[in-house]
Write an enzyme that holds these catalytic residues in place. Structure first.
Site, PDB file in Angstrom:
ATOM      1  N   TYR A 236       0.859  -1.186   0.000  1.00 28.49           N
ATOM      2  CA  TYR A 236       0.000   0.000   0.000  1.00 28.49           C
ATOM      3  C   TYR A 236       0.901   1.244   0.000  1.00 28.49           C
ATOM      4  O   TYR A 236       2.099   1.146   0.280  1.00 28.49           O
ATOM      5  CB  TYR A 236      -0.976   0.021   1.191  1.00 28.49           C
ATOM      6  N   HIS A 284       6.290  -0.522   1.387  1.00 31.02           N
ATOM      7  CA  HIS A 284       5.958   0.444   0.327  1.00 31.02           C
ATOM      8  C   HIS A 284       6.919   0.341  -0.854  1.00 31.02           C
ATOM      9  O   HIS A 284       8.108   0.078  -0.662  1.00 31.02           O
ATOM     10  CB  HIS A 284       6.012   1.864   0.889  1.00 31.02           C
TER      11      HIS A 284
END
Ligand code: C5P
Length: 308
Positions: A236, A284
């Site tokens: 995400y 990430h």
């Protein structure tokens, strides 16, 4: 006599060419205006000119939750997979209802319009801010967005002193000034419940922020950033990248500071010494996020200050 006539002819041809050019130039400019090339009240605006970029920005769902705008079931189902939660969609909706009994039901954000000219600084937590002397360049902006444990005390010369918006999630929360907007980046319903609990009257001590300045990011916006901007790379988006994309809705001119891993590829911070040298960029897609910011900087859509 003949020479005089040809001079007049030349002058008339020049005049007609000039008139044609002027006329077409003027109508072309007007048609650009109709396509929306002047999208804000500043001299230059973020989405000027580039139709594709403007489309990507315009297709985003509402960045913030509000009493009148809800996350769709599809968005909720995507969000639910990020972190374990035993709560279902109806519990999520009931919690959102409760949020707006405490916090402003409609977030105070003016969308892009031709009368608005808002300059913003998005300040990540990279160690590259140290020795940068960016402080005055950051503070000159109307809006200054910081995140997580990003702090200013003792670092003003390099990171500035102003914070209008501070984005965090429960694990990275800290107490904010009374004039700073708290922007919650929630990963699960429990995070929303955490926020509600923090503002319950029975909770003693100072509030973490001014309750009238609380804003909550829409899980649907997070899904949009992950799918459209990051093309589903990484688990995400990072808080910093979310803040950056969010700024496209709040700002007409964007300057980005404090983004970039150190020489070992770790997201080290300006305010502490790195202990975990295997940190990298967590879940990430750090280098992909960095590449996007760098590219938008190269295209002069934003100002990207790379640090030192
Ligand atoms: O580490 P933290 O998430 O608190 O940092 C805030 C944001 O700043 C990150 O989410 C990331 O986008 C950015 N950052 C960076 N390079 C670093 C440290 C942080 O790009 N060295």
């Amino acid at each position: 006599m003949l020479q005089g006539l040809s001079k007049i002819k030349m002058f008339l041809s020049f005049l007609s060419i000039f008139t044609i050019c002027f006329f077409f130039g003027y109508t072309w400019n007007i048609s650009l205006d109709h396509q929306g090339s002047r999208n804000c009240g500043c001299h230059t605006c973020l989405t000027d000119g580039d139709l594709r970029f403007r489309q990507i920005v315009n297709t985003a769902p509402n960045p913030f939750l509000s009493k009148t705008h809800r996350t769709t079931l599809e968005e909720y189902n995507w969000w639910k997979k990020l972190q374990y939660s035993s709560y279902d969609n109806s519990m999520f909706n009931a919690t959102v209802d409760n949020l707006f009994k405490i916090f402003p039901p409609i977030p105070d954000v003016e969308g892009p319009n031709p009368g608005r000219c808002v300059s913003c600084a998005v300040v990540g937590n990279s160690g590259n801010l140290l020795r940068s002397h960016y402080g005055p360049l950051i503070d000159v902006n109307d809006v200054v967005i910081r995140m997580n444990h990003g702090r200013t005390k003792g670092f003003e010369e390099h990171v500035g002193a102003k914070t209008t918006h501070h984005i965090f999630y429960p694990e990275s929360a800290n107490r904010l000034e009374n004039t700073t907007r708290l922007v919650l980046f929630a990963f699960k319903t429990k995070d929303l419940l955490w926020l509600i609990n923090k503002f319950k009257p029975r909770v003693k001590g100072e509030r973490i922020a001014n309750k009238d300045l609380v804003m909550i990011l829409n899980p649907g916006f997070m899904k949009y950033v992950h799918q459209i901007w990051l093309e589903k790379k990484g688990k995400y988006p990072s808080t910093g990248f979310m803040a950056f994309i969010l700024s496209m809705y709040m700002c007409d001119q964007i300057s980005v500071f404090g983004f970039g891993a150190d020489s070992e590829g770790n997201w080290s911070h300006y305010y502490e010494i790195l202990r975990n040298h295997k940190l990298r960029t967590g879940p990430h897609p750090g280098s992909h996020e960095y590449g996007i910011i760098q590219q938008l900087g190269r295209e002069n859509k934003i100002h990207f200050y790379k640090g030192y």
